[in-house]
Write an enzyme that holds these catalytic residues in place. Structure first.
Site, PDB file in Angstrom:
ATOM      1  N   VAL A  88       0.742  -1.247  -0.019  1.00 30.47           N
ATOM      2  CA  VAL A  88       0.012  -0.087   0.008  1.00 30.47           C
ATOM      3  C   VAL A  88       0.999   1.289  -0.097  1.00 30.47           C
ATOM      4  O   VAL A  88       0.646   2.187  -0.879  1.00 30.47           O
ATOM      5  CB  VAL A  88      -0.840   0.035   1.256  1.00 30.47           C
ATOM      6  CG1 VAL A  88      -1.711   1.416   1.294  1.00 30.47           C
ATOM      7  CG2 VAL A  88      -1.878  -1.114   0.954  1.00 30.47           C
ATOM      8  N   HIS A  89       1.925   1.318   0.732  1.00 29.21           N
ATOM      9  CA  HIS A  89       2.861   2.279   0.785  1.00 29.21           C
ATOM     10  C   HIS A  89       3.521   2.589  -0.539  1.00 29.21           C
ATOM     11  O   HIS A  89       3.661   3.643  -1.074  1.00 29.21           O
ATOM     12  CB  HIS A  89       4.104   1.936   1.814  1.00 29.21           C
ATOM     13  CG  HIS A  89       5.174   3.143   2.000  1.00 29.21           C
ATOM     14  ND1 HIS A  89       4.444   4.397   2.759  1.00 29.21           N
ATOM     15  CD2 HIS A  89       6.251   3.108   1.807  1.00 29.21           C
ATOM     16  CE1 HIS A  89       5.761   4.977   2.698  1.00 29.21           C
ATOM     17  NE2 HIS A  89       6.726   4.364   2.227  1.00 29.21           N
TER      18      HIS A  89
END
Length: 118
Positions: A88-89
């Site tokens: 996600v990062h």
């Protein structure tokens, strides 16, 4: 499936997922950083540097996109690629660097026009 980003060959994006995701983050960060440097150069009127920095930004963005596309292909829409916080990062980095580059390109044009009037 072999991917090549930053001259690092990885047999499969799933083989060493952490390394693959780090490639996404590194290239997205480089893209944003080069775009910001281009903006600073434009503000300073260093037009000879601007286009080169934007080209570097675009090249880094393309490298990130290649890795991202191959991860999507490896997933095949079936959840084969685990989605975790680092993934996600990485996606956040890609999206924010894309947006930053687009906005920076517009700001550079504003600086170009303003400086041409002076």
């Amino acid at each position: 499936m072999t991917i090549q980003a930053n001259a690092i060959a990885v047999e499969s994006p799933l083989e060493d997922l952490e390394e693959t995701v780090m490639e996404l983050i590194i290239n997205a960060g480089e893209s944003r950083s080069c775009a910001m440097q281009a903006l600073y150069a434009a503000k300073a009127g260093k037009w000879d540097e601007v286009d080169g920095l934007l080209a570097e930004s675009t090249a880094a963005a393309k490298r990130a996109h290649v890795v991202q596309t191959q991860l999507i292909g490896a997933d095949e829409g079936t959840g084969k690629v685990p989605v975790n916080l680092i993934m996600v990062h990485a996606q956040d980095h890609i999206m924010t660097s894309m947006l930053a580059r687009e906005l920076i390109e517009e700001l550079i044009e504003v600086h170009r026009k303003l400086q041409a009037k002076d």
